[in-house]
Design a protein around this motif. Structure first.
Motif, PDB file in Angstrom:
ATOM      1  N   ASP A  75       0.810  -1.220   0.000  1.00 43.77           N
ATOM      2  CA  ASP A  75       0.000   0.000   0.000  1.00 43.77           C
ATOM      3  C   ASP A  75       0.840   1.266   0.000  1.00 43.77           C
ATOM      4  O   ASP A  75       0.401   2.304  -0.497  1.00 43.77           O
ATOM      5  CB  ASP A  75      -0.936   0.008   1.217  1.00 43.77           C
ATOM      6  N   GLY A  76       2.038   1.201   0.555  1.00 39.34           N
ATOM      7  CA  GLY A  76       2.884   2.384   0.555  1.00 39.34           C
ATOM      8  C   GLY A  76       3.285   2.818  -0.836  1.00 39.34           C
ATOM      9  O   GLY A  76       3.566   3.998  -1.078  1.00 39.34           O
ATOM     10  N   PHE A  77       3.304   1.870  -1.775  1.00 35.13           N
ATOM     11  CA  PHE A  77       3.700   2.188  -3.146  1.00 35.13           C
ATOM     12  C   PHE A  77       2.651   3.051  -3.848  1.00 35.13           C
ATOM     13  O   PHE A  77       2.925   3.628  -4.901  1.00 35.13           O
ATOM     14  CB  PHE A  77       3.933   0.894  -3.925  1.00 35.13           C
ATOM     15  N   LEU A  78       1.448   3.146  -3.279  1.00 37.27           N
ATOM     16  CA  LEU A  78       0.420   4.010  -3.872  1.00 37.27           C
ATOM     17  C   LEU A  78       0.922   5.433  -4.006  1.00 37.27           C
ATOM     18  O   LEU A  78       0.641   6.113  -5.006  1.00 37.27           O
ATOM     19  CB  LEU A  78      -0.850   3.987  -3.006  1.00 37.27           C
ATOM     20  N   TYR A  79       1.655   5.921  -3.018  1.00 30.75           N
ATOM     21  CA  TYR A  79       2.181   7.276  -3.094  1.00 30.75           C
ATOM     22  C   TYR A  79       3.117   7.425  -4.285  1.00 30.75           C
ATOM     23  O   TYR A  79       3.057   8.403  -5.029  1.00 30.75           O
ATOM     24  CB  TYR A  79       2.930   7.629  -1.806  1.00 30.75           C
ATOM     25  N   SER A  80       3.988   6.451  -4.499  1.00 27.16           N
ATOM     26  CA  SER A  80       4.905   6.512  -5.630  1.00 27.16           C
ATOM     27  C   SER A  80       4.144   6.518  -6.954  1.00 27.16           C
ATOM     28  O   SER A  80       4.441   7.303  -7.856  1.00 27.16           O
ATOM     29  CB  SER A  80       5.867   5.317  -5.595  1.00 27.16           C
ATOM     30  N   ILE A  81       3.161   5.633  -7.077  1.00 25.53           N
ATOM     31  CA  ILE A  81       2.381   5.557  -8.311  1.00 25.53           C
ATOM     32  C   ILE A  81       1.605   6.847  -8.529  1.00 25.53           C
ATOM     33  O   ILE A  81       1.566   7.400  -9.636  1.00 25.53           O
ATOM     34  CB  ILE A  81       1.418   4.351  -8.261  1.00 25.53           C
ATOM     35  N   GLY A  82       0.968   7.333  -7.465  1.00 26.84           N
ATOM     36  CA  GLY A  82       0.153   8.551  -7.592  1.00 26.84           C
ATOM     37  C   GLY A  82       0.979   9.749  -8.001  1.00 26.84           C
ATOM     38  O   GLY A  82       0.591  10.510  -8.904  1.00 26.84           O
ATOM     39  N   PHE A  83       2.140   9.939  -7.375  1.00 19.81           N
ATOM     40  CA  PHE A  83       2.991  11.066  -7.720  1.00 19.81           C
ATOM     41  C   PHE A  83       3.476  10.984  -9.167  1.00 19.81           C
ATOM     42  O   PHE A  83       3.594  11.994  -9.858  1.00 19.81           O
ATOM     43  CB  PHE A  83       4.213  11.112  -6.785  1.00 19.81           C
ATOM     44  N   LEU A  84       3.752   9.761  -9.649  1.00 18.32           N
ATOM     45  CA  LEU A  84       4.256   9.602 -11.010  1.00 18.32           C
ATOM     46  C   LEU A  84       3.159   9.814 -12.046  1.00 18.32           C
ATOM     47  O   LEU A  84       3.345  10.538 -13.035  1.00 18.32           O
ATOM     48  CB  LEU A  84       4.875   8.207 -11.168  1.00 18.32           C
ATOM     49  N   GLY A 291      11.327  11.595 -16.602  1.00 22.99           N
ATOM     50  CA  GLY A 291      12.332  10.544 -16.567  1.00 22.99           C
ATOM     51  C   GLY A 291      12.973  10.397 -15.199  1.00 22.99           C
ATOM     52  O   GLY A 291      13.085   9.290 -14.653  1.00 22.99           O
ATOM     53  N   LEU A 292      13.384  11.523 -14.619  1.00 19.46           N
ATOM     54  CA  LEU A 292      14.033  11.482 -13.311  1.00 19.46           C
ATOM     55  C   LEU A 292      13.075  11.022 -12.216  1.00 19.46           C
ATOM     56  O   LEU A 292      13.425  10.181 -11.376  1.00 19.46           O
ATOM     57  CB  LEU A 292      14.578  12.871 -12.966  1.00 19.46           C
ATOM     58  N   VAL A 293      11.864  11.576 -12.233  1.00 13.52           N
ATOM     59  CA  VAL A 293      10.883  11.223 -11.205  1.00 13.52           C
ATOM     60  C   VAL A 293      10.476   9.759 -11.321  1.00 13.52           C
ATOM     61  O   VAL A 293      10.327   9.047 -10.324  1.00 13.52           O
ATOM     62  CB  VAL A 293       9.651  12.150 -11.309  1.00 13.52           C
ATOM     63  N   GLY A 294      10.306   9.267 -12.574  1.00 11.59           N
ATOM     64  CA  GLY A 294       9.924   7.878 -12.775  1.00 11.59           C
ATOM     65  C   GLY A 294      10.952   6.913 -12.212  1.00 11.59           C
ATOM     66  O   GLY A 294      10.615   5.961 -11.498  1.00 11.59           O
ATOM     67  N   VAL A 295      12.211   7.152 -12.524  1.00 12.88           N
ATOM     68  CA  VAL A 295      13.280   6.292 -12.008  1.00 12.88           C
ATOM     69  C   VAL A 295      13.350   6.377 -10.489  1.00 12.88           C
ATOM     70  O   VAL A 295      13.485   5.365  -9.788  1.00 12.88           O
ATOM     71  CB  VAL A 295      14.636   6.684 -12.637  1.00 12.88           C
ATOM     72  N   PHE A 296      13.221   7.585  -9.968  1.00 11.79           N
ATOM     73  CA  PHE A 296      13.326   7.771  -8.518  1.00 11.79           C
ATOM     74  C   PHE A 296      12.236   7.003  -7.777  1.00 11.79           C
ATOM     75  O   PHE A 296      12.516   6.300  -6.782  1.00 11.79           O
ATOM     76  CB  PHE A 296      13.234   9.256  -8.183  1.00 11.79           C
ATOM     77  N   TYR A 297      10.979   7.106  -8.238  1.00  8.25           N
ATOM     78  CA  TYR A 297       9.896   6.455  -7.512  1.00  8.25           C
ATOM     79  C   TYR A 297       9.943   4.937  -7.636  1.00  8.25           C
ATOM     80  O   TYR A 297       9.460   4.223  -6.745  1.00  8.25           O
ATOM     81  CB  TYR A 297       8.544   7.009  -7.959  1.00  8.25           C
TER      82      TYR A 297
END
Length: 550
Positions: A75-84, A291-297
């Motif tokens: 569930d924590g990965f939701l933040y990464s997906i949402g931001f991307l 590109g940078l944000v995608g790799v980072f998340y």
């Protein structure tokens, strides 16, 4: 102070000295408000893309998301997906806004209306409110970070750290303006990506670069059977309570909406696109940032699950119940595995300095957006009727930076025990509720007028603030094990009537509804000529960055 903490403190000092040198250089090369507000529009697409990624990859991303993944799993990965995913909508809107405005979001919203003062006033209030909530997350992260790294204990240590960070961000903005802020963002983005790549490589190396092995180890270390399944934190099923289950699932949808729709309404993201010379550079900025944000998340997965597997949830919670220090504890464990205690201290110091750089850079960008809006929109166009002297406007911007920074420090001290990613989600919900309806309808609806803009901003902002005030975020949420309060107010104080923690599902449609009702119920007629001019500017860039001549 131990050797490891001396090393950490030394790296902090090195970064501060570098950024101070950049700020003094920027001050020497800042001539007027175009330089102060927009860096002279002299940044290239790749440079602005790095700065934009730096603005977006905040303390919530580096500290908060890693902590949530470490403690809550999938569930924590939701933040990464949402931001991307949010960048898809941002990509659609930012070029149009960059072409239509000069320095702030209010330039775009007021371009097509005759009653500019009230539109600019509403935009200023929304900009400052959203920015302050976002600032809270960064300042809380700073308190947790420095307390851990320097071995300081107790709430007083966190409070002192927050005050120091606040003083530094005020200096960066008031002294260096957008040029200084942008270069600090670029330096921070490079350091953050480098640090995250190092940690990710070391985590995967521990498991033979086998992601399945990493996930299996995280599952085992968590002590929970369904750690890798959805529902540990969001959308949980409550046995025998269909109403509670429904509320949890709606809260999950609400959070997702806020994360995806909020980015395009964040004032400091919008203002970042006014620093490039043309629309082509703006598009290049977004491409670099994506590109940078995608790799980072994607790498936050390795940080979060790596912390679960190698540090353990128990140690993470013992250090910080919100999980904000998970990435830092992971760095120390990995460093010790490679080079013993010295390696642990060295990697912890480096990652801590990177996180500290992240916080300073992001808070500077937020204060820059707020102070620019107060000086350019409120002082320059409302109080001075659009005819201030440049020196006056820039002086007001510097003073505004001090006032906003002071407010953020006071509020951050109160909220210093909240998870930083959670605080950011509230800021995103407010941005999506108040700013996004006004932006979208200004650009695409011919009938939209100043009454609609003001109604949408105040309705969305007021609605989201009220729902947060009446939610478990502020009162009524209690830890079932310890009985302690999980809300801002202490246990025993409970006046919450809105059951969800994130207001986005209700407040975002309410913001659009208020904007629509304000328009259709108003006797004010939309100005067709102004709308046509805005459309030409936004789509072609013709006349961009020049004020409309009435």
């Amino acid at each position: 102070m131990t050797g490891g903490r001396l090393l950490t403190f030394g790296l902090f000092v090195v970064f501060i000295l570098i950024t101070l040198a950049v700020t003094f250089w920027a001050r020497a090369n800042t001539r007027g408000k175009d330089d102060f507000y927009a860096g002279g529009r002299a940044f290239s697409g790749p440079q602005n893309g790095l700065a934009l990624a730096g603005d977006y990859m905040s303390a919530a991303s580096f500290l908060g998301i890693a902590g949530i993944i470490a403690l809550s799993g999938y569930d924590g990965f939701l933040y990464s997906i949402g931001f991307l995913v949010a960048w898809l909508l941002t990509l659609l809107l930012v070029e149009l806004m960059r072409n239509a405005g000069r320095f702030t979001m209010a330039d775009v919203l007021s371009h097509r209306v005759r009653r500019q003062p009230r539109v600019r006033t509403a935009a200023v209030i929304s900009t400052v409110t959203v920015s302050v909530f976002y600032l809270l997350a960064q300042m809380v992260g700073a308190g947790a970070l420095v307390s851990l790294l320097l071995g300081l204990e107790g709430g007083t240590a966190k409070a002192v750290t927050i005050v120091v960070v606040g003083a530094m961000m005020i200096f960066y903005v008031s002294f260096g303006g957008m040029k200084g802020t942008t270069w600090v963002q670029i330096i921070k983005a490079v350091l953050l990506m480098a640090g995250t790549v190092v940690l990710t490589a070391l985590v995967l190396g521990r498991f033979g670069f086998n992601i399945s092995a990493l996930l299996g180890a995280a599952q085992e270390a968590s002590g929970r059977t369904g750690f890798l399944d959805p529902g540990n934190r969001f959308g949980r099923t409550v046995p025998g309570d269909p109403v509670g289950t429904l509320i949890n699932k709606l809260d999950f949808i609400s959070l997702a909406l806020a994360l995806v729709l909020g980015t395009a309404g964040l004032p400091h993201i919008v203002s970042r696109f006014f620093t490039v010379p043309d629309a082509r550079a703006a598009r290049t900025s977004v491409n670099w940032a994506i590109g940078l944000v995608g790799v980072f998340y994607l790498m936050t997965l390795a940080l979060g699950f790596g912390a679960t597997a190698l540090v353990s949830p128990e140690r993470i919670i013992a250090e910080d119940p919100s999980g904000n220090t998970a990435a830092l504890q992971l760095a120390q464990v990995l460093g010790e595995a490679v080079a013993g205690p010295v390696g642990g201290d060295l990697l912890l110091a480096f990652i801590g300095a990177v996180a500290f750089a992240t916080i300073l850079a992001v808070v500077s960008g937020l204060v820059m957006a707020s102070s620019t809006s107060l000086a350019h929109d409120y002082f320059g166009h409302v109080l001075m009727f659009g005819r201030p002297r440049e020196s006056q406007e820039v002086a007001v911007a510097r003073l505004s930076a001090f006032a906003i920074g002071l407010l953020a420090v006071v509020l951050a001290v109160v909220a210093r025990n909240q998870n930083v990613a959670f605080l950011v989600a509230l800021a995103f919900a407010m941005a999506a509720s108040a700013n996004l309806p006004a932006i979208v309808l200004s650009l695409f609806w011919k009938r939209f007028n100043s009454t609609g803009v003001v109604s949408g901003i105040y309705g969305g902002l007021g609605g989201s603030l009220l729902l947060v005030l009446l939610s478990p975020v502020v009162s009524g949420k209690v830890d079932p094990v310890t009985g302690g309060s999980l809300s801002l107010l202490p246990a025993g104080v409970d006046f919450h009537v809105f059951p969800m923690e994130n207001p986005g599902l209700v407040s975002i449609p309410f913001g659009f509804l208020c904007a629509w009702l304000g328009t259709v119920l108003s006797t004010e007629k939309a100005d067709q000529e102004r709308y046509d001019d805005l459309s030409v500017r936004s789509l072609t860039g013709t006349g961009a960055h020049t004020p409309r001549q009435d």
